[in-house]
Design an enzyme around this catalytic site. Structure first.
Site, mmCIF file in Angstrom:
data_model
loop_
_atom_site.group_PDB
_atom_site.id
_atom_site.type_symbol
_atom_site.label_atom_id
_atom_site.label_comp_id
_atom_site.label_asym_id
_atom_site.label_seq_id
_atom_site.Cartn_x
_atom_site.Cartn_y
_atom_site.Cartn_z
ATOM 1 N N GLU A 136 8.759 -1.878 1.343
ATOM 2 C CA GLU A 136 8.400 -2.411 2.654
ATOM 3 C C GLU A 136 9.282 -1.822 3.756
ATOM 4 O O GLU A 136 8.800 -1.522 4.850
ATOM 5 C CB GLU A 136 8.508 -3.941 2.659
ATOM 6 N N ASP A 152 -2.295 1.032 -5.097
ATOM 7 C CA ASP A 152 -3.116 1.559 -4.015
ATOM 8 C C ASP A 152 -2.544 2.775 -3.278
ATOM 9 O O ASP A 152 -3.121 3.871 -3.293
ATOM 10 C CB ASP A 152 -3.439 0.443 -3.013
ATOM 11 N N GLU A 184 -8.005 -12.965 -0.350
ATOM 12 C CA GLU A 184 -7.017 -12.140 -1.035
ATOM 13 C C GLU A 184 -7.539 -11.642 -2.376
ATOM 14 O O GLU A 184 -7.165 -10.559 -2.821
ATOM 15 C CB GLU A 184 -5.726 -12.926 -1.250
ATOM 16 N N GLU A 191 -6.769 -3.457 6.041
ATOM 17 C CA GLU A 191 -7.353 -2.379 5.230
ATOM 18 C C GLU A 191 -8.848 -2.198 5.456
ATOM 19 O O GLU A 191 -9.352 -1.075 5.471
ATOM 20 C CB GLU A 191 -7.077 -2.639 3.741
ATOM 21 N N THR A 231 0.593 4.923 5.297
ATOM 22 C CA THR A 231 -0.111 3.739 4.802
ATOM 23 C C THR A 231 0.062 2.554 5.738
ATOM 24 O O THR A 231 -0.710 1.607 5.697
ATOM 25 C CB THR A 231 0.382 3.368 3.379
#
Length: 933
Positions: free
Chosen positions: A147, A294, A388, A406, A492
């Site tokens: 993160e 991902d 989710e 996303e 991303t």
């Protein structure tokens, strides 16, 4: 960037022959005017409508950003329900989610380049000065390497990229001298100690001040990390090396990627979700394109673009071939086992896979991108947001939605690739839903439950970093931008890195000679260089023809992914028996169970019990199939048990100046009015009772009559409280937890149970609020004496009708008729039968199914399924049916790590000061809604 054919590049040509200019790659920054024309009858959106929506995105961003700066900065994130900053250590721990917080003004750093994309250059200049002046990166705090890399390091690099661009233009940032880059380099060095492992994979966490493994660091003992956590570093670390000329960052990130590639499962070319950072063994052996993996795939393709290294493209194409062979079951993307990729590892999908259609656009594989995106859009149209997680028959599995970007990202890429105005309408729906359901006075609040519309007190930094960036770009024309966005690649986290880095400070060999690719053939490189004449074969209705069969897939069908074995039409072995298909009366099924080592025992009461002994299986493969079958049966049986529980309810503040925009998650009662059968709910003004615990006769019945009574938990049974307030004339009741600091954000919901007696005499609705949510109502009462709420099974539309009613609502209007869809089904909430502490029974979420090879158990029984059974628990086989409504969400309930004696900063800004500057915002919002009408 145009998708049309490029000079020296033919569709299907092998990728490594493709060199500069990089603009030729379909990065999703494509000129819509250069590709597919709008389909006849598609209803092309007017330029004026696009501009209006773009301006609406700007207004929404201002609402979120200004509230963060006013009420939260320099804290990492804004808590939009209580209008204050989230400071780590001052709020109840949310577990791993808090690892993104490092006391470094996360939201501001994450938002820097968004300000420039949205043409807010003055605000950007001010924000950069604040970051340089205020942000400290030397805090004694443990943070997530992943993160911190994508949000903070990426934010600093993205800010530096646009800062030097603005400086070159000569109007802004003339004083800038690379300060953000210096901070990025400092942060990069603070992350490097995490890579001190034999494998080169980083530890998942690092202490910004003390690194890892030192006593002061309080980290460095972890053994596992997720694939995405270790494989999503190359863009930021390589950019840092290219910007600074210091090669060590790119070297470390490459080593981590090389190790993951070497550890892929060679027969399937898939990778697992988590890996041991010391041995390289796969810990979780399920594989998909969602959470945990991902962005690993995303960074392989984008690393090729940014760095020009052919090996990254070859790896991506190898993985992509495996994904389309095993995981893709259009329109679904289902996790499989890496060793047995014909077997699905899950019966549900998580929302993070919504990025994948966008990545497929970059790859040039448009058809499956359109299919999966349309399926996701149908789920959104049903629930307003993407849950989710949701099942293969599109029922809610996990009900939260933290305002993830996303899906907006993929919508943007598909519009730029196709020019189809349909995707503009999709973007318009996203904007409307955000304003209608997530907007609150102090920003935008995450959804606690998409079915009830209840809120969670969080606004993650990625909402500002990504959501508004993609939505604005979706509606912006080239002339609306102050720079050419086609000169950049998105990370991303949607941070901008300039493509000219590909030729700057090249200290690393472009070709990794240590890795061989003997298994590859040219078919892996199809669509590397896309050409719209091939993607859209002279048919302007092409995209629509792909979407059309999926229009009703969510509401009117019960799709089930067809396994590759089933597609072979009998040419191979039969697919293994699935738990959802099992019938205890089918002799063939019983024979299959026997081969898998599974015994079926008929109990005296007519139920059946399943037990597996792996040593009794016909072969090791059959034993693995049996273990998978048992895991599926446990999951389905657990789900059936939860279906008998009640879902959460909603408490919605509808009076001025809230107008229904604040929704609180409430626990249900097993007695009293069933709100799911009364769609209008119960509406009324609230009043505190005396005595406040409600355990004796109410002494202020005149204040409670025809109102919703507020009372404190404790000292007697819930049912006794309900009877006392009903006798006093209350039309409903809200029990507020007496445990200081408790919140639905960090504690599992539970049901209020009866007192063991007949409770048919209780006819009013009763709901339970944790302390934090209850204080929101109490604070509102202190500022506005008359506070009206709506008790319901789910939040009602916050429309102009509520606003126009204002204070005109009569106290006698306890029921407000509304037109709503059928209530959703049950939610995992444990029952509490009585008031004394310790009476709570929290729900247990459904764990991810483990890969058969990841356990050494010789036998598996289903003894944990029924907590009421004294012995092994039976599991009746669920019938494969497609039922309306939602399944039980498997909430990820995070227990607070703080002691009950811990001192939290409970200072909440007075309601008056919170709303003093909101009047203009209300007027603007009313005008915006009128304009839409």
């Amino acid at each position: 960037m145009a998708l049309s054919g490029a000079p020296g590049c033919r569709a299907g040509e092998r990728g490594p022959r493709w060199r500069r200019p990089w603009k030729l790659l379909a990065l999703g920054l494509l000129s819509a005017s250069s590709v597919l024309a709008a389909a006849p009858g598609a209803g092309a959106m007017s330029r004026e409508e696009k501009r209006r929506l773009g301006n609406q995105v700007l207004e929404m961003f201002d609402h979120a950003y200004s509230n963060y700066m006013e009420h939260a900065y320099p804290a990492d994130e804004l808590m939009p329900l209580t209008c204050r900053g989230r400071v780590r250590g001052q709020e109840p721990s949310r577990g791993d989610v808090d690892d993104a917080l490092g006391k470094f003004s996360l939201t501001l750093i994450d938002t820097l380049d968004t300000l420039v994309v949205l043409n807010k250059t003055k605000e950007f200049e001010e924000a950069v000065k604040k970051v340089i002046k205020d942000v400290n990166l030397d805090n004694d705090i443990v943070v997530s390497v992943f993160e911190t890399n994508i949000r903070v390091l990426g934010g600093l690099l993205g800010g530096h990229s646009v800062a030097i661009m603005l400086k070159e233009k000569g109007e802004y940032m003339q004083w800038y001298n690379g300060e953000l880059l210096h901070m990025a380099k400092e942060l990069g060095y603070k992350l490097l100690p995490a890579f001190n492992t034999t494998s080169g994979l980083p530890y998942p966490r690092v202490n910004l001040k003390f690194g890892v493994r030192h006593p002061e660091a309080r980290t460095g003992t972890e053994t596992d990390t997720c694939t995405a956590c270790a494989g999503t570093l190359i863009l930021e670390f390589a950019a840092l090396s290219r910007f600074t000329g210091t090669s060590i960052f790119e070297e470390y990130a490459r080593k981590a990627l090389d190790f993951i590639w070497e550890k892929r499962q060679r027969s399937s070319n898939l990778v697992g979700v988590t890996i041991n950072i010391h041995t390289g063994d796969w810990v979780r052996k399920d594989s998909g394109v969602g959470a945990g993996i991902d962005s690993y795939y995303e960074y392989l393709l984008k690393a090729y673009v940014l760095l020009g290294d052919d090996s990254f493209l070859e790896r991506f194409n190898t993985h992509y071939d495996a994904i389309m062979r095993y995981i893709s079951q259009p329109p679904l993307l289902l996790d499989v086992h890496i060793h047995k990729p014909m077997l699905n590892a899950r019966t549900w999908m998580d929302s993070l896979l919504a990025f994948f259609p966008g990545l497929q656009v970059l790859k040039g594989d448009i058809r499956p991108a359109i299919e999966t995106h349309e399926m996701l859009y149908q789920v959104i149209k049903k629930h307003n947001f993407l849950p989710e997680a949701f099942t293969t028959d599109f029922r809610v599995h996990w009900a939260q939605h933290p305002l993830r970007p996303e899906f907006a990202e993929s919508t943007y890429f598909l519009y730029k690739a196709t020019g189809d105005p349909y995707y503009l309408e999709v973007g318009k729906t996203l904007i409307e839903n955000l304003n209608k359901y997530a907007r609150v006075p102090c920003g935008f609040a995450a959804m606690k439950d998409v079915r009830t519309g209840s809120h969670e007190d969080r606004m993650d930094s990625f909402f500002l970093a990504e959501m508004f960036k993609y939505l604005y770009l979706l509606f912006a024309d080239k002339e609306d931008m102050i720079f050419d966005i086609e000169d950049y690649i998105f990370t991303t986290e949607a941070h901008l890195l300039p493509l000219w880095l590909s030729t700057t400070n090249q200290t690393i060999s472009k070709k990794n000679t240590s890795t061989e690719y003997t298994e590859l053939d040219d078919s892996n490189f199809d669509w590397t260089c896309p050409n719209t004449q091939i993607l859209f074969p002279n048919d302007p209705m092409f995209a629509q023809s792909i979407r059309e069969p999926l229009k009703n897939v969510v509401d009117k069908s019960c799709p089930r992914g067809i396994s590759r074995a089933e597609e072979s039409l009998g040419s191979g072995p039969k697919p293994p028996l699935r738990a959802r298909d099992f019938m205890a009366s089918n002799p063939e099924h019983l024979e299959i169970l026997k081969k898998m080592g599974v015994s079926l025992i008929h109990l005296k009461d007519g139920r059946v019990q399943l037990v597996q002994h792996a040593v009794q299986a016909a072969s090791s493969l059959d034993a693995e199939d049996g273990l998978r079958f048992m895991q599926e049966m446990i999951e389905l049986s657990s789900q059936q048990q939860k279906e008998q529980q009640l879902p959460p309810r909603a408490v919605q503040i509808v009076s001025h100046p809230f107008f229904g925009r604040v929704v609180l998650t409430a626990g249900p009662a097993q007695f009293g009015m069933d709100l799911s059968k009364h769609k209008a709910g119960t509406r009324g003004f609230v009043a505190a009772i005396k005595p406040y615990n409600g355990c004796s006769e109410i002494t202020n019945p005149e204040a409670v009559k025809e109102k919703i009574a507020l009372m404190q938990r404790g000292q007697c049974m819930f049912a006794e409280k309900a009877r006392n307030i009903q006798k006093a004339g209350a039309i409903g009741g809200i029990v507020i937890d007496d445990n200081e600091g408790s919140s639905s954000d960090t504690a599992p919901l539970f049901q209020m149970a009866g007192d063991g007696k007949n409770t048919d005499d209780i006819t009013i609705p009763m709901l339970f609020l944790f302390n934090k949510e209850g204080n929101i109502i109490l604070d509102a009462i202190r500022e506005y004496e008359a506070v009206e709420v709506l008790l319901s099974d789910k939040a009602k539309d916050r429309d102009l009708e509520i606003e126009n009613m204002d204070q005109k609502s009569s106290e006698n209007d306890s029921h407000k008729p509304t037109s709503e869809e059928a209530p959703s089904e049950s939610q995992d909430a444990g029952a509490v039968s009585e008031e004394p502490e310790g009476g709570e029974s929290s729900a247990v979420g459904d764990p991810d199914p483990l890969s058969p090879a990841s356990t050494d158990s010789a036998s598996v029984s289903m003894a944990d399924l029924d907590p009421h059974a004294p012995g092994p628990t039976e599991a009746s086989a669920p019938e494969p049916a497609c039922t309306p409504g939602d399944s039980q969400p498997q909430e990820q309930n995070t227990q607070t790590e703080a002691s009950s004696k811990a001192h939290w900063d409970r200072k909440v800004q007075p309601m008056e000061s919170i709303l003093a500057d909101w009047n203009e915002d209300i007027e603007a919002f009313e005008m915006m809604e009128k304009d839409e009408l």
